[in-house]
Design a protein around this motif. Structure first.
Motif, PDB file in Angstrom:
ATOM      1  N   SER A   1      70.543  50.734  39.947  1.00 53.45           N
ATOM      2  CA  SER A   1      70.606  49.283  40.102  1.00 53.45           C
ATOM      3  C   SER A   1      71.684  48.894  41.099  1.00 53.45           C
ATOM      4  O   SER A   1      72.648  49.643  41.323  1.00 53.45           O
ATOM      5  CB  SER A   1      70.887  48.612  38.755  1.00 53.45           C
ATOM      6  OG  SER A   1      72.236  48.820  38.375  1.00 53.45           O
TER       7      SER A   1
ATOM      8  N   ASP B   1      73.877  46.675  40.651  1.00 52.70           N
ATOM      9  CA  ASP B   1      75.142  46.522  39.917  1.00 52.70           C
ATOM     10  C   ASP B   1      75.867  47.856  39.797  1.00 52.70           C
ATOM     11  O   ASP B   1      77.100  47.927  39.935  1.00 52.70           O
ATOM     12  CB  ASP B   1      74.883  45.940  38.526  1.00 52.70           C
ATOM     13  CG  ASP B   1      74.463  44.474  38.569  1.00 52.70           C
ATOM     14  OD1 ASP B   1      74.748  43.807  39.589  1.00 52.70           O
ATOM     15  OD2 ASP B   1      73.850  44.005  37.596  1.00 52.70           O
TER      16      ASP B   1
ATOM     17  N   ALA C   1      73.563  39.161  44.188  1.00 55.62           N
ATOM     18  CA  ALA C   1      74.455  40.323  44.080  1.00 55.62           C
ATOM     19  C   ALA C   1      75.595  40.268  45.101  1.00 55.62           C
ATOM     20  O   ALA C   1      76.457  41.147  45.109  1.00 55.62           O
ATOM     21  CB  ALA C   1      73.657  41.605  44.260  1.00 55.62           C
TER      22      ALA C   1
END
Length: 385
Positions: free
Chosen positions: A137, A139, A172
């Motif tokens: 991901s 993140d 993000a």
């Protein structure tokens, strides 16, 4: 009979000693040592997908052979004791012009995937471009990189999915959207198909036959309806895509896949922020044209009005030097760091980046260029192929 001036020996001297497999990253003396070891660690289907191109793989070969067209004329008695390899892109200065290209599904090559790459990028402070088809991901990658990354976008034929991807990337904190336009079709990838034929594993986890299955398992597609998505590639794209993306995001937009001066001019007219000269590593077309050969035409068309990046076929520090001499702002690398990842995980990625950096440093010293700004076309001698 005297060989042509541009002919190369059939086998470089050091290739006679490449008859062993390295067992640690530090033993790798060049990128190709990592490639040799990586092949032993990767299943046949995954390996074939990584190294293969289209039809007879001639564009993959052309991307390497194109560098032989340009030779370097070294300068002497130049003080390179205070070498400056740094480049600046959109206000951020990087210690080298080496950028980590987006490569899909990195967990196919090592369990740590994109996170290992991000950790290596942090250690050496490299710009990293996060792939749309990443298996870690964003993140997780940001936690390892500890700095925003650029994000690749495959603009699918489904605008709702494209919108969803862009919004996720913007949320993000991605400052730059790298729109991939050099992969309109995956037809003709014969090497990849042969790799599948020679792979006896049953791979249903990632290659599910259910509608949209391959994308449901990729983090960027979480929460998006992929049931009608059969591919992230599409041949429906036109230049109308750029204003649509402009209306959708405030991120800077770079086009990855420009291979002509005409398209570079159109990119300027559509006010994109930069371009990457790319043929997708030879994976999506059998043009037989290398990116390094087309770079001068693109540079002339752009005329210094936007940054020009380039990828495809870069394996040596001298390759990077030649691209900068032809007018590129920076160079993106893909397969070399994946070889390092497959061979030794994060440590292998780190070694791949170290090798390329040290080779580029050596090139600057031996050719007489004290800083990146001093590397220009006057260093090059162009021979006809």
């Amino acid at each position: 009979m005297v060989a042509a001036a541009h002919s190369l020996p059939a086998l470089a001297a050091n290739e006679y000693f490449r008859d062993f497999t390295i067992t640690s990253p530090g033993q790798a003396l060049d990128i190709f040592d990592l490639e040799k070891t990586a092949k032993d660690h990767v299943p046949p289907a995954h390996w074939a997908s990584l190294i293969g191109g289209t039809e007879g793989d001639q564009t993959v070969l052309a991307n390497r052979q194109g560098f032989t067209r340009f030779r370097v004329k070294p300068r002497r008695l130049v003080d390179t004791s205070k070498l400056d390899m740094s480049v600046t892109l959109f206000g951020r200065t990087w210690p080298t012009p080496i950028i980590i290209d987006p490569v899909s599904r990195l967990k196919a090559f090592h369990p740590d995937g994109e996170v290992a790459v991000a950790a290596a990028a942090k250690k050496r402070d490299h710009l990293q471009i996060y792939a749309t088809l990443a298996t870690s991901s964003i993140d997780e990658v940001l936690a390892a990189r500890q700095e925003p990354v650029w994000c690749q976008l495959y603009p699918t034929a489904d605008w709702a999915i494209t919108q969803g991807l862009v919004k996720k990337q913007e949320a993000a904190g991605c400052p730059v959207l790298v729109v991939t336009i050099d992969n309109p079709s995956t037809f003709g990838r014969i090497t990849a198909a042969r790799g599948k034929q020679n792979d006896t594993r049953t791979c249903t986890d990632c290659h599910s036959p259910e509608p949209g299955g391959p994308y449901m398992r990729l983090p960027m597609f979480d929460g998006l309806d992929t049931t009608k998505l059969t591919a992230t590639t599409t041949n429906k794209l036109t230049w109308d895509l750029i204003p649509r993306l402009r209306d959708l995001t405030t991120m800077k937009i770079i086009l990855k896949g420009v291979m002509s001066g005409s398209d570079a001019t159109l990119a300027l007219e559509h006010k994109v922020d930069g371009i990457i000269v790319s043929d997708h590593g030879g994976r999506s077309e059998e043009s037989g044209l290398s990116t390094i050969e087309v770079l001068p035409e693109v540079v002339r068309a752009v005329g210094g009005r936007m940054p020009i990046l380039i990828d495809s076929g870069f394996r040596r520090g001298s390759d990077i030097f030649k691209a900068l001499a032809l007018g590129a702002t920076a160079v993106c690398v893909g397969r070399p760091y994946v070889w390092g990842l497959a061979a030794f995980g994060e440590a292998g990625v780190d070694r791949a980046l170290e090798i390329l950096t040290e080779e580029f440093k050596s090139a600057m010293i031996s050719f007489g260029a004290p800083n990146v700004a001093s590397i220009d076309r006057s260093f090059l001698f162009e021979s006809s192929l």
